[in-house]
Design a protein around this motif. Structure first.
Motif, PDB file in Angstrom:
ATOM      1  N   HIS A 227      11.855   0.384   3.589  1.00 59.02           N
ATOM      2  CA  HIS A 227      10.942   1.284   4.294  1.00 59.02           C
ATOM      3  C   HIS A 227      10.138   2.148   3.330  1.00 59.02           C
ATOM      4  CE1 HIS A 227       9.367   3.881   7.350  1.00 59.02           C
ATOM      5  NE2 HIS A 227       9.994   4.925   6.861  1.00 59.02           N
TER       6      HIS A 227
ATOM      7  N   GLN B 170      15.204  -5.796  -2.150  1.00 60.78           N
ATOM      8  CA  GLN B 170      14.952  -6.948  -1.262  1.00 60.78           C
ATOM      9  C   GLN B 170      16.235  -7.636  -0.822  1.00 60.78           C
ATOM     10  OE1 GLN B 170      12.008  -7.457  -0.034  1.00 60.78           O
ATOM     11  NE2 GLN B 170      10.943  -6.015  -1.362  1.00 60.78           N
TER      12      GLN B 170
ATOM     13  N   HIS C 189      13.332  11.450  11.714  1.00 62.33           N
ATOM     14  CA  HIS C 189      13.183  10.056  11.294  1.00 62.33           C
ATOM     15  C   HIS C 189      14.442   9.611  10.553  1.00 62.33           C
ATOM     16  CE1 HIS C 189      11.657   6.383   9.463  1.00 62.33           C
ATOM     17  NE2 HIS C 189      10.796   6.380  10.463  1.00 62.33           N
ATOM     18  N   PHE C 190      14.829   8.330  10.772  1.00 60.23           N
ATOM     19  CA  PHE C 190      16.097   7.863  10.178  1.00 60.23           C
ATOM     20  C   PHE C 190      16.023   7.855   8.651  1.00 60.23           C
ATOM     21  CE2 PHE C 190      13.889   3.763  10.363  1.00 60.23           C
ATOM     22  CZ  PHE C 190      14.289   3.157   9.183  1.00 60.23           C
TER      23      PHE C 190
ATOM     24  N   PRO D 114       8.732  13.569   7.291  1.00 57.95           N
ATOM     25  CA  PRO D 114       7.769  14.103   8.259  1.00 57.95           C
ATOM     26  C   PRO D 114       7.104  12.983   9.061  1.00 57.95           C
ATOM     27  CG  PRO D 114       7.359  14.976   6.045  1.00 57.95           C
ATOM     28  CD  PRO D 114       8.379  13.897   5.906  1.00 57.95           C
ATOM     29  N   MET D 115       6.846  13.246  10.339  1.00 62.80           N
ATOM     30  CA  MET D 115       6.149  12.283  11.192  1.00 62.80           C
ATOM     31  C   MET D 115       4.765  12.841  11.507  1.00 62.80           C
ATOM     32  SD  MET D 115       9.331  11.137  13.643  1.00 62.80           S
ATOM     33  CE  MET D 115      10.146  12.731  13.734  1.00 62.80           C
ATOM     34  N   GLY D 116       3.800  11.956  11.681  1.00 66.70           N
ATOM     35  CA  GLY D 116       2.407  12.373  11.827  1.00 66.70           C
ATOM     36  C   GLY D 116       2.138  13.234  13.046  1.00 66.70           C
ATOM     37  N   GLN D 117       2.646  12.800  14.213  1.00 61.94           N
ATOM     38  CA  GLN D 117       2.275  13.478  15.456  1.00 61.94           C
ATOM     39  C   GLN D 117       3.450  14.182  16.124  1.00 61.94           C
ATOM     40  OE1 GLN D 117      -0.441  11.298  18.055  1.00 61.94           O
ATOM     41  NE2 GLN D 117      -0.435   9.591  16.628  1.00 61.94           N
TER      42      GLN D 117
ATOM     43  N   PRO E  14       9.033  -9.362   3.935  1.00 60.06           N
ATOM     44  CA  PRO E  14      10.464  -9.032   3.972  1.00 60.06           C
ATOM     45  C   PRO E  14      10.960  -8.733   5.394  1.00 60.06           C
ATOM     46  CG  PRO E  14       9.487  -8.008   2.059  1.00 60.06           C
ATOM     47  CD  PRO E  14       8.344  -8.635   2.850  1.00 60.06           C
ATOM     48  N   CYS E  15      10.125  -8.081   6.212  1.00 62.55           N
ATOM     49  CA  CYS E  15      10.513  -7.826   7.606  1.00 62.55           C
ATOM     50  C   CYS E  15       9.852  -8.801   8.575  1.00 62.55           C
ATOM     51  CB  CYS E  15      10.138  -6.407   8.018  1.00 62.55           C
ATOM     52  SG  CYS E  15      11.153  -5.166   7.225  1.00 62.55           S
TER      53      CYS E  15
ATOM     54  N   TRP F 142      -4.725   0.921  11.954  1.00 61.14           N
ATOM     55  CA  TRP F 142      -4.013   2.197  12.129  1.00 61.14           C
ATOM     56  C   TRP F 142      -2.513   2.035  11.949  1.00 61.14           C
ATOM     57  CZ3 TRP F 142      -1.495   3.427  17.230  1.00 61.14           C
ATOM     58  CH2 TRP F 142      -0.789   4.637  17.166  1.00 61.14           C
TER      59      TRP F 142
ATOM     60  N   VAL G 178       5.815   6.292  11.230  1.00 65.13           N
ATOM     61  CA  VAL G 178       5.819   7.752  11.370  1.00 65.13           C
ATOM     62  C   VAL G 178       4.509   8.270  11.949  1.00 65.13           C
ATOM     63  CG1 VAL G 178       7.537   8.224   9.586  1.00 65.13           C
ATOM     64  CG2 VAL G 178       5.116   8.081   8.961  1.00 65.13           C
ATOM     65  N   GLY G 179       3.454   7.405  11.995  1.00 67.28           N
ATOM     66  CA  GLY G 179       2.171   7.830  12.566  1.00 67.28           C
ATOM     67  C   GLY G 179       2.112   7.687  14.077  1.00 67.28           C
TER      68      GLY G 179
ATOM     69  N   ALA H 284      10.865   1.472  11.272  1.00 66.57           N
ATOM     70  CA  ALA H 284      11.007   1.253   9.831  1.00 66.57           C
ATOM     71  C   ALA H 284       9.687   0.820   9.196  1.00 66.57           C
ATOM     72  CB  ALA H 284      12.076   0.194   9.566  1.00 66.57           C
ATOM     73  N   MET H 285       8.603   0.786   9.978  1.00 69.72           N
ATOM     74  CA  MET H 285       7.308   0.357   9.429  1.00 69.72           C
ATOM     75  C   MET H 285       6.840   1.382   8.400  1.00 69.72           C
ATOM     76  SD  MET H 285       4.751  -1.820   9.651  1.00 69.72           S
ATOM     77  CE  MET H 285       3.040  -1.838   9.134  1.00 69.72           C
ATOM     78  N   PRO H 286       6.627   0.962   7.137  1.00 71.78           N
ATOM     79  CA  PRO H 286       6.215   1.929   6.112  1.00 71.78           C
ATOM     80  C   PRO H 286       4.815   2.496   6.370  1.00 71.78           C
ATOM     81  CG  PRO H 286       7.020  -0.105   5.112  1.00 71.78           C
ATOM     82  CD  PRO H 286       6.834  -0.382   6.573  1.00 71.78           C
TER      83      PRO H 286
ATOM     84  N   TRP I 268       1.793   2.602   4.873  1.00 72.69           N
ATOM     85  CA  TRP I 268       1.255   1.860   3.724  1.00 72.69           C
ATOM     86  C   TRP I 268       0.097   2.572   3.046  1.00 72.69           C
ATOM     87  CZ3 TRP I 268       4.090  -1.328   1.252  1.00 72.69           C
ATOM     88  CH2 TRP I 268       5.057  -2.105   1.923  1.00 72.69           C
TER      89      TRP I 268
ATOM     90  N   GLU J 251       0.705   3.433  -0.491  1.00 80.29           N
ATOM     91  CA  GLU J 251       0.809   2.435  -1.561  1.00 80.29           C
ATOM     92  C   GLU J 251      -0.337   1.430  -1.605  1.00 80.29           C
ATOM     93  OE1 GLU J 251       5.091   0.965  -1.811  1.00 80.29           O
ATOM     94  OE2 GLU J 251       5.184   2.356  -0.131  1.00 80.29           O
TER      95      GLU J 251
END
Lengths: 274, 238
Positions: A69, A75, A122-123, A128-131, B149-150, B187, B194-195, B206-208, B210, B213
């Motif tokens: 994540h 990997q 968040h796990f 921090p989360m956006g919204q 990977p996912c 988006w 987290v967005g 678990a979606m990064p 991105w 990076e």
């Protein structure tokens, strides 16, 4: 002829019914979504990962992913899933993690993570989360060579910190390629700001992380820091004391309905005889 | 003719139930059980009012019921049926009471919105990268490095997928990127799990993120490679 046919039909129906029941029970057992810590009267095996009491505790199994994540990622990890059992005695709760690891290493480690309070977190370390305004996470971290559990908090990457007040005890035992690690704490603590509070009957969020402390040929740890096996959020519940009030209400309802029937039928009989 | 009103009423009630439960959902969304209950209660009330308009029809309606319940002169099957009703009715009431008062031991239900509305600045963007074989190939290379990977071979079954709940999206499934515009996918990749707004349960994803990076240009190429690899077309405004 007729009789033997009826017999055969009922055997077939019975077998089919048992198959359906077995299949549904097996399917349910595979799909763990929650750890259920059973209530024990006394003798909570708080510091004994191999106590006989654990064999009667319900087991849940959760798959683990390599942590991809956030960077630095990994990997491939050694541990693919973790078995989790829980017991509590109304005062203290013990959570037992069990996983396969081919070698015992000083840096083998495991962690439990909980949300703290009502805010969602968040796990991944309560980043921090956006919204959504998130809360902190409470992390219980065990490492083989330290032979203890650290009670920690995080609210975002790089904020992981041990608490001043350490509330969690733990112990690990390695036998036959299997780690069994126990974490024990009181259900509730005075520090609701930093500690997850466990109220019997409530479902709270829990996540898992495991590190294989094996070193590669050059002596570096294969798994360390964010390079570990992880899960996202699942549920944890300390089972409440049995509540029989439902049976009482049902018995009352049966009595009322039977009484109502009795009165109505008596009235009908009187009416028809007059 | 005897028992006619009662029989007709029963047939009408069952008919209306079957219509609400089975026929109506062919034209509209299935009705909630509470609404069906209200309609059936209205139906039964109407039938009872109609049946009790005169003394004669009242007797025709209630007569069979009271004769059945009082049990006078009954033999054989009728007697057994009456006994069964008298035993089952209190048990049914008890069961209903139990199931409505028993505390639930199931985890809270999760109503996660899978494709919640994106923030305004991500609506209507178009892919600025020309759709050339080279760019699609570059996108697939980035996908293999960062996403597979996912998300695996576009099917959501990568080696790192197993521990995550909700599971990584399967792009081959017609319910995912085929339903979405490229700007939406942009988006989701850029801001990651987290967005998501609260209804998307960002704390579980678990979606990064991105954007930390990858450059925007790389994300647009990934989108191109992703649609091509999954054999899907982005949704467009018609």
């Amino acid at each position: 002829m007729n009789r033997s046919r009826a017999w055969r039909v009922s055997v077939v129906a019975g077998v089919a019914l048992s198959a359906v029941i077995l299949a549904s029970v097996a399917g349910w057992a595979q799909e763990s979504v929650a750890v259920r810590a059973a209530l024990v009267k006394d003798n909570l095996p708080a510091e004994d990962p191999t106590a006989a009491a654990w064999s009667s505790a319900p087991v849940s199994e959760f798959p683990l992913s390599p942590q991809v994540h956030w960077a630095p990622r990994i990997q491939e990890v050694t541990v693919k899933s973790v078995k989790v059992r829980g017991l509590h005695d109304g005062q203290q709760v013990s959570i037992l993690l069990e996983w396969a690891d081919p070698s015992e290493d000083p840096d083998d480690a495991a962690a439990l993570e909980f949300m703290v309070g009502d805010k969602k977190a968040h796990f991944a370390h309560g980043q921090p989360m956006g919204q959504v305004e998130g809360g902190p996470v409470n992390i219980w971290f065990w490492k083989n060579k330290d032979a203890k559990v650290l009670d920690m908090n995080a609210k975002g990457f790089g904020t992981l910190k041990a608490q001043d007040q350490q509330d969690v005890k733990g112990k690990g035992v390695y036998q036959n390629g299997t780690w069994k690690v126990i974490f024990t704490r009181s259900l509730s603590t005075p520090d609701a700001e930093d500690d997850a509070q466990i109220k019997p009957g409530d479902f709270i969020n829990i996540a898992f992380a495991i590190w294989d402390g094996k070193r590669d040929a050059s002596g570096d740890l294969k798994e360390k820091g964010s390079q570990k096996a992880v899960s996202s959020w699942w549920y944890f519940r300390a089972e409440p004391p049995p509540d029989y009030s439902g049976y009482l209400y049902a018995a009352l309802a049966v009595g009322l309905a039977a009484g109502f029937q009795f009165v109505v039928i008596r009235k009908l009989k009187k009416g028809s005889s007059s | 003719m005897k028992g006619g009103v009662l029989l007709k009423g029963a047939i009408l009630t069952v008919g209306i139930y079957l219509f609400l439960k089975l026929a109506l959902p062919l034209f509209t969304a299935p009705l909630p059980a509470s609404l069906i209950f209200i309609y059936l209660a209205l139906t039964v009330t109407g039938i009872v009012i109609f049946a009790t308009l005169s003394g004669q029809s009242t007797e025709a309606f209630f007569g069979p019921i009271s004769r059945f319940l009082s049990g006078e002169g009954q033999t054989g099957a009728m007697k057994t049926a009456r006994l069964l009703v008298l035993v089952l009715f209190p048990l049914l009431v008890g069961w209903q009471t139990y199931s409505s008062t028993a505390p639930s031991d199931q985890p809270p239900a999760e109503n996660r919105t899978i494709h919640p509305a994106p923030p305004g600045e991500f609506v209507g963007l178009s892919n600025p990268i020309p759709n050339t074989p080279e760019n699609v190939m570059a996108g697939k290379g980035l996908f293999a490095a960062f996403c597979s990977p996912c998300h695996g071979n576009f099917d959501g079954k990568g080696p790192a997928a197993r521990g995550f709940s909700p599971p990584p999206a399967n792009f081959v499934d017609p319910g995912t990127i085929a339903q979405l515009q490229e700007s939406y996918v942009f988006w989701r990749i850029k801001n990651g799990g987290v967005g998501l707004p609260i209804e998307g349960m960002p704390w579980k994803s678990a979606m990064p993120r991105w954007e930390v990076e990858l450059k925007d240009e790389q994300i647009w190429k990934i989108i191109m490679g992703e649609y091509d690899g999954a054999h899907q077309k982005p949704r467009t405004w018609e």
